[in-house]
Design a protein around this motif. Structure first.
Motif, PDB file in Angstrom:
ATOM      1  N   ILE A 223     -12.829  34.752 -27.109  1.00  0.00           N
ATOM      2  CA  ILE A 223     -13.814  33.674 -27.255  1.00  0.00           C
ATOM      3  C   ILE A 223     -14.725  33.953 -28.452  1.00  0.00           C
ATOM      4  CG2 ILE A 223     -15.747  32.482 -26.167  1.00  0.00           C
ATOM      5  CD1 ILE A 223     -13.023  31.804 -24.972  1.00  0.00           C
ATOM      6  N   ALA A 224     -15.113  35.216 -28.641  1.00  0.00           N
ATOM      7  CA  ALA A 224     -15.937  35.578 -29.796  1.00  0.00           C
ATOM      8  C   ALA A 224     -15.194  35.271 -31.092  1.00  0.00           C
ATOM      9  CB  ALA A 224     -16.311  37.060 -29.732  1.00  0.00           C
ATOM     10  N   TRP A 225     -13.902  35.586 -31.124  1.00  0.00           N
ATOM     11  CA  TRP A 225     -13.080  35.257 -32.291  1.00  0.00           C
ATOM     12  C   TRP A 225     -13.082  33.755 -32.551  1.00  0.00           C
ATOM     13  CZ3 TRP A 225      -8.698  32.150 -31.649  1.00  0.00           C
ATOM     14  CH2 TRP A 225      -7.991  31.890 -32.831  1.00  0.00           C
ATOM     15  N   ALA A 226     -12.906  32.984 -31.487  1.00  0.00           N
ATOM     16  CA  ALA A 226     -12.851  31.522 -31.640  1.00  0.00           C
ATOM     17  C   ALA A 226     -14.173  30.971 -32.156  1.00  0.00           C
ATOM     18  CB  ALA A 226     -12.488  30.877 -30.299  1.00  0.00           C
ATOM     19  N   LYS A 227     -15.285  31.543 -31.726  1.00  0.00           N
ATOM     20  CA  LYS A 227     -16.586  31.094 -32.202  1.00  0.00           C
ATOM     21  C   LYS A 227     -16.778  31.446 -33.673  1.00  0.00           C
ATOM     22  CE  LYS A 227     -19.105  31.235 -27.792  1.00  0.00           C
ATOM     23  NZ  LYS A 227     -19.865  29.988 -27.861  1.00  0.00           N
ATOM     24  N   LEU A 228     -16.436  32.678 -34.042  1.00  0.00           N
ATOM     25  CA  LEU A 228     -16.591  33.102 -35.435  1.00  0.00           C
ATOM     26  C   LEU A 228     -15.662  32.333 -36.361  1.00  0.00           C
ATOM     27  CD1 LEU A 228     -16.814  36.974 -34.933  1.00  0.00           C
ATOM     28  CD2 LEU A 228     -18.650  35.487 -35.736  1.00  0.00           C
ATOM     29  N   ASP A 229     -14.496  31.965 -35.855  1.00  0.00           N
ATOM     30  CA  ASP A 229     -13.510  31.277 -36.675  1.00  0.00           C
ATOM     31  C   ASP A 229     -13.708  29.771 -36.696  1.00  0.00           C
ATOM     32  OD1 ASP A 229     -11.268  32.051 -38.350  1.00  0.00           O
ATOM     33  OD2 ASP A 229     -10.010  30.849 -37.023  1.00  0.00           O
ATOM     34  N   GLY A 230     -14.717  29.296 -35.998  1.00  0.00           N
ATOM     35  CA  GLY A 230     -14.983  27.862 -35.993  1.00  0.00           C
ATOM     36  C   GLY A 230     -14.114  27.082 -35.039  1.00  0.00           C
ATOM     37  N   ARG A 231     -13.315  27.754 -34.216  1.00  0.00           N
ATOM     38  CA  ARG A 231     -12.489  27.032 -33.237  1.00  0.00           C
ATOM     39  C   ARG A 231     -13.360  26.482 -32.107  1.00  0.00           C
ATOM     40  NH1 ARG A 231      -7.127  28.645 -34.386  1.00  0.00           N
ATOM     41  NH2 ARG A 231      -7.193  29.589 -36.473  1.00  0.00           N
ATOM     42  N   ILE A 232     -14.403  27.218 -31.751  1.00  0.00           N
ATOM     43  CA  ILE A 232     -15.397  26.750 -30.785  1.00  0.00           C
ATOM     44  C   ILE A 232     -16.712  26.660 -31.539  1.00  0.00           C
ATOM     45  CG2 ILE A 232     -16.603  27.221 -28.623  1.00  0.00           C
ATOM     46  CD1 ILE A 232     -14.207  28.804 -27.686  1.00  0.00           C
ATOM     47  N   ARG A 233     -17.206  25.465 -31.756  1.00  0.00           N
ATOM     48  CA  ARG A 233     -18.338  25.263 -32.653  1.00  0.00           C
ATOM     49  C   ARG A 233     -19.691  25.268 -31.948  1.00  0.00           C
ATOM     50  NH1 ARG A 233     -16.688  24.090 -37.626  1.00  0.00           N
ATOM     51  NH2 ARG A 233     -14.551  23.363 -37.947  1.00  0.00           N
ATOM     52  N   LYS A 234     -19.699  25.009 -30.644  1.00  0.00           N
ATOM     53  CA  LYS A 234     -20.966  24.959 -29.931  1.00  0.00           C
ATOM     54  C   LYS A 234     -20.862  25.760 -28.638  1.00  0.00           C
ATOM     55  CE  LYS A 234     -22.500  20.418 -31.609  1.00  0.00           C
ATOM     56  NZ  LYS A 234     -22.927  19.061 -31.208  1.00  0.00           N
TER      57      LYS A 234
ATOM     58  N   LEU B 179      -4.016  40.732  -3.875  1.00  0.00           N
ATOM     59  CA  LEU B 179      -5.432  40.857  -4.215  1.00  0.00           C
ATOM     60  C   LEU B 179      -5.621  41.349  -5.648  1.00  0.00           C
ATOM     61  CD1 LEU B 179      -6.847  42.402  -0.910  1.00  0.00           C
ATOM     62  CD2 LEU B 179      -7.314  40.121  -1.818  1.00  0.00           C
ATOM     63  N   ALA B 180      -4.753  42.247  -6.095  1.00  0.00           N
ATOM     64  CA  ALA B 180      -4.854  42.758  -7.467  1.00  0.00           C
ATOM     65  C   ALA B 180      -4.623  41.644  -8.481  1.00  0.00           C
ATOM     66  CB  ALA B 180      -3.851  43.891  -7.686  1.00  0.00           C
ATOM     67  N   VAL B 181      -3.667  40.767  -8.190  1.00  0.00           N
ATOM     68  CA  VAL B 181      -3.404  39.636  -9.088  1.00  0.00           C
ATOM     69  C   VAL B 181      -4.622  38.722  -9.162  1.00  0.00           C
ATOM     70  CG1 VAL B 181      -1.995  37.576  -9.438  1.00  0.00           C
ATOM     71  CG2 VAL B 181      -0.906  39.714  -8.715  1.00  0.00           C
ATOM     72  N   VAL B 182      -5.204  38.393  -7.996  1.00  0.00           N
ATOM     73  CA  VAL B 182      -6.395  37.541  -7.959  1.00  0.00           C
ATOM     74  C   VAL B 182      -7.547  38.233  -8.679  1.00  0.00           C
ATOM     75  CG1 VAL B 182      -8.055  36.388  -6.456  1.00  0.00           C
ATOM     76  CG2 VAL B 182      -5.644  36.488  -5.804  1.00  0.00           C
ATOM     77  N   PHE B 183      -7.642  39.562  -8.520  1.00  0.00           N
ATOM     78  CA  PHE B 183      -8.686  40.337  -9.199  1.00  0.00           C
ATOM     79  C   PHE B 183      -8.593  40.169 -10.712  1.00  0.00           C
ATOM     80  CE2 PHE B 183      -9.159  44.244 -11.656  1.00  0.00           C
ATOM     81  CZ  PHE B 183     -10.528  44.465 -11.548  1.00  0.00           C
ATOM     82  N   PHE B 184      -7.401  40.296 -11.267  1.00  0.00           N
ATOM     83  CA  PHE B 184      -7.241  40.154 -12.718  1.00  0.00           C
ATOM     84  C   PHE B 184      -7.589  38.742 -13.184  1.00  0.00           C
ATOM     85  CE2 PHE B 184      -4.727  44.106 -12.640  1.00  0.00           C
ATOM     86  CZ  PHE B 184      -5.239  44.715 -13.779  1.00  0.00           C
ATOM     87  N   ILE B 185      -7.223  37.741 -12.396  1.00  0.00           N
ATOM     88  CA  ILE B 185      -7.585  36.366 -12.752  1.00  0.00           C
ATOM     89  C   ILE B 185      -9.104  36.220 -12.808  1.00  0.00           C
ATOM     90  CG2 ILE B 185      -7.523  33.968 -11.992  1.00  0.00           C
ATOM     91  CD1 ILE B 185      -4.755  34.548 -10.781  1.00  0.00           C
ATOM     92  N   GLY B 186      -9.785  36.769 -11.809  1.00  0.00           N
ATOM     93  CA  GLY B 186     -11.244  36.698 -11.782  1.00  0.00           C
ATOM     94  C   GLY B 186     -11.882  37.439 -12.938  1.00  0.00           C
ATOM     95  N   ALA B 187     -11.356  38.637 -13.265  1.00  0.00           N
ATOM     96  CA  ALA B 187     -11.919  39.440 -14.354  1.00  0.00           C
ATOM     97  C   ALA B 187     -11.735  38.748 -15.701  1.00  0.00           C
ATOM     98  CB  ALA B 187     -11.269  40.822 -14.374  1.00  0.00           C
ATOM     99  N   LEU B 188     -10.546  38.203 -15.931  1.00  0.00           N
ATOM    100  CA  LEU B 188     -10.286  37.500 -17.188  1.00  0.00           C
ATOM    101  C   LEU B 188     -11.142  36.245 -17.301  1.00  0.00           C
ATOM    102  CD1 LEU B 188      -6.380  37.834 -17.230  1.00  0.00           C
ATOM    103  CD2 LEU B 188      -7.980  39.007 -18.760  1.00  0.00           C
ATOM    104  N   LEU B 189     -11.305  35.532 -16.177  1.00  0.00           N
ATOM    105  CA  LEU B 189     -12.124  34.320 -16.173  1.00  0.00           C
ATOM    106  C   LEU B 189     -13.585  34.652 -16.451  1.00  0.00           C
ATOM    107  CD1 LEU B 189     -12.453  31.288 -15.664  1.00  0.00           C
ATOM    108  CD2 LEU B 189     -12.683  31.800 -13.219  1.00  0.00           C
ATOM    109  N   PHE B 190     -14.069  35.747 -15.881  1.00  0.00           N
ATOM    110  CA  PHE B 190     -15.465  36.108 -16.098  1.00  0.00           C
ATOM    111  C   PHE B 190     -15.737  36.436 -17.569  1.00  0.00           C
ATOM    112  CE2 PHE B 190     -18.924  39.234 -16.373  1.00  0.00           C
ATOM    113  CZ  PHE B 190     -19.947  38.483 -15.792  1.00  0.00           C
ATOM    114  N   GLY B 191     -14.785  37.083 -18.240  1.00  0.00           N
ATOM    115  CA  GLY B 191     -14.946  37.358 -19.669  1.00  0.00           C
ATOM    116  C   GLY B 191     -15.125  36.089 -20.471  1.00  0.00           C
ATOM    117  N   ILE B 192     -14.383  35.049 -20.097  1.00  0.00           N
ATOM    118  CA  ILE B 192     -14.504  33.755 -20.782  1.00  0.00           C
ATOM    119  C   ILE B 192     -15.854  33.115 -20.478  1.00  0.00           C
ATOM    120  CG2 ILE B 192     -13.586  31.406 -20.909  1.00  0.00           C
ATOM    121  CD1 ILE B 192     -10.820  32.594 -20.244  1.00  0.00           C
ATOM    122  N   MET B 193     -16.203  33.060 -19.202  1.00  0.00           N
ATOM    123  CA  MET B 193     -17.432  32.392 -18.786  1.00  0.00           C
ATOM    124  C   MET B 193     -18.673  33.114 -19.301  1.00  0.00           C
ATOM    125  SD  MET B 193     -16.429  29.732 -17.178  1.00  0.00           S
ATOM    126  CE  MET B 193     -17.923  29.211 -16.347  1.00  0.00           C
TER     127      MET B 193
END
Length: 473
Positions: free
Chosen positions: A147-158, A195-209
């Motif tokens: 997400i940081a890359w996308a912001k710096l690269d102008g892919r996410i502008r706001k 549970l481990a699969v759900v855990f990874f989904i939650g961890a990856l989602l939290f990084g985005i959010m």
């Protein structure tokens, strides 16, 4: 037994090279050799990982040998792509590249954790808990860095913000921790895998959010923070794998990233929690109050001639210089001034550009000598005795509002004292505001003149004006 000793010594050697390389990176003069040294350490660490094959029992070795070809293909593909892309990346895109590579490091740590969590022979307990923590941090670093890359690269502008966002993010984080705890308690059962699969989904989602609501101006601090996360994740997975080289490398990177993050936050006079949770930029446009005076502009040639006949000039580069790719033309102008016995120095703010050291690398690429490049703390006292301060593409780092306006969102941020020079010239494309959205009162001062235009074009005119003057003399 011999292979085991060689593996141990290789890990120790790799760790020493990492630490020594990082130490060399502390100075621009030795940074290149430091990068090479750390790179050699990485090669040693990778080579040592292959030696592990000779320490295993025959059955385990046969199992791992089936993946040896895939490992070699991955090394060739990854190394080849990095070599090719690293040679082509533009200086303005370097922060984005750093963000991506940092995310890959976090993703690698998370992938190692996933393999360990899928191993039914894992003893569980503390090692399993450490593996989950490393997986959590690595996953956050992966998606957050993207997400940081996308912001710096102008892919996410706001920044993406909505009511109740912090509460939602907190719930996702707590739920992810709870799922990890349940997976540890149910280790060895089929439910633990789910549970481990759900855990990874939650961890990856939290990084985005976590990263979406943070403004672009704070991305340098965020990248540094995720760099620390990646180091910590690698160190934790090294502990889980009982690999000393990974542990040492992870701890070194994690501690260095943490110190750099805190340094950058202090350079902006902001706490880390303020960077992550303040929605910086929402109120920025309201800060600054009424601006007294008006902007005045001047011709590039007139500014160049004035600097030619000055005794001292301090140049303050910013991201606009990198965007215009004008560093080579700038140094050509500097050499003309030096030939006329003008004392020229460069002043670098800790958060200038899009990442730590961005301006230093930019100037080094143009061949600017290190001994005329100064950090903010070392040069600020020189501005009152300087004839001309030349600001190129910088804004917030020279805004006097940071010293005087308590309502400004950048109030208290240490700045370069360009406004204290006898004359200030600002090369800028237009009258727009900086990343913080705050009006720069420096531009309205009586001792400041704006030189509007692309930095490359303006500096070209300045160079030509000084050359014409020399030819006519």
């Amino acid at each position: 037994m011999i292979a085991q000793h060689i593996t141990g010594l290789s890990g120790f050697l790799a760790a020493v090279l990492f630490i020594f390389g990082l130490k060399r990176m502390a100075s621009p003069v030795t940074a290149l050799s430091g990068i090479v040294t750390a790179g050699i350490g990485m090669i040693v660490a990778v080579a040592a990982s292959f030696l592990v094959l000779f320490n295993l029992e025959e059955a385990a070795r046969s199992h791992l040998m089936t993946n040896l070809g895939l490992a070699i293909i991955a090394l060739v593909a990854g190394g080849g792509w990095a070599w090719w892309r690293g040679g082509k990346v533009e200086m303005t895109a370097m922060p984005q590249m750093v963000a991506l590579y940092n995310g890959m490091g976090g993703g690698a740590a998370a992938a190692i954790a996933a393999v360990e969590l899928s191993d039914s022979t894992n003893p569980g307990g503390v090692l399993l808990a450490v593996t989950f923590v490393g997986a959590l941090i690595g996953s956050i670093s992966l998606t957050g860095s993207v997400i940081a890359w996308a912001k710096l690269d102008g892919r996410i502008r706001k920044p993406l913000r909505f009511p109740g966002q912090r509460v939602l993010n907190g719930l996702i984080f707590v739920a992810t921790l709870a799922i990890a705890a349940a997976a540890v308690a149910l280790h060895g059962t089929p439910a633990a895998v789910t549970l481990a699969v759900v855990f990874f989904i939650g961890a990856l989602l939290f990084g985005i959010m976590m990263t979406l609501p943070i403004g672009g101006a704070d991305m340098p601090v965020v990248i540094s923070l995720y760099n620390a996360f990646t180091g910590l994740a690698v160190g934790l997975e090294g502990y889980a794998l009982q690999n000393p080289a990974l542990m040492i490398a992870g701890m070194v990177v994690g501690s260095a990233g943490t110190l750099l993050t805190l340094l950058m936050a202090r350079s902006m006079n902001r706490s880390l929690t303020n960077v992550l949770f303040s929605n910086f930029g929402d109120t920025a446009a309201a800060g600054g109050g009424d601006v007294q005076g008006q902007m005045t502009s001047t011709d590039p040639g007139d500014a160049a001639i004035n600097m030619r006949y000055s005794s001292s000039v301090i140049i303050i580069p910013g991201y606009g210089l990198a965007v215009a790719q004008a560093q080579q033309k700038l140094y050509e102008f500097v050499k003309l001034l030096q030939a006329a016995d003008v004392d020229v120095k460069f002043a670098i703010h800790p958060v200038a550009g899009r990442m730590p050291g961005h301006m230093n690398v930019l100037l080094a690429e143009a061949g600017v000598p290190y001994d005329i490049i100064y950090d903010m703390d070392d040069i600020n006292e020189d501005f009152p005795n300087t004839d001309v301060a030349l600001v190129i593409g910088a804004n917030d780092v020279v805004n006097p509002s940071a010293r005087t306006d308590t309502s400004s969102p950048i109030y208290g941020m240490p700045i370069l004292d360009a406004d204290k020079a006898r004359q200030v010239y600002v090369i800028k494309r237009g009258q727009g505001k900086g990343y913080s959205g705050v009006e720069n009162i420096l531009f309205y001062q009586e001792n400041c003149s704006m030189v509007y235009g692309d930095a490359q074009a303006v500096l070209t005119q300045m160079v030509q004006s000084v050359k014409d003057l020399a030819a006519a003399a």
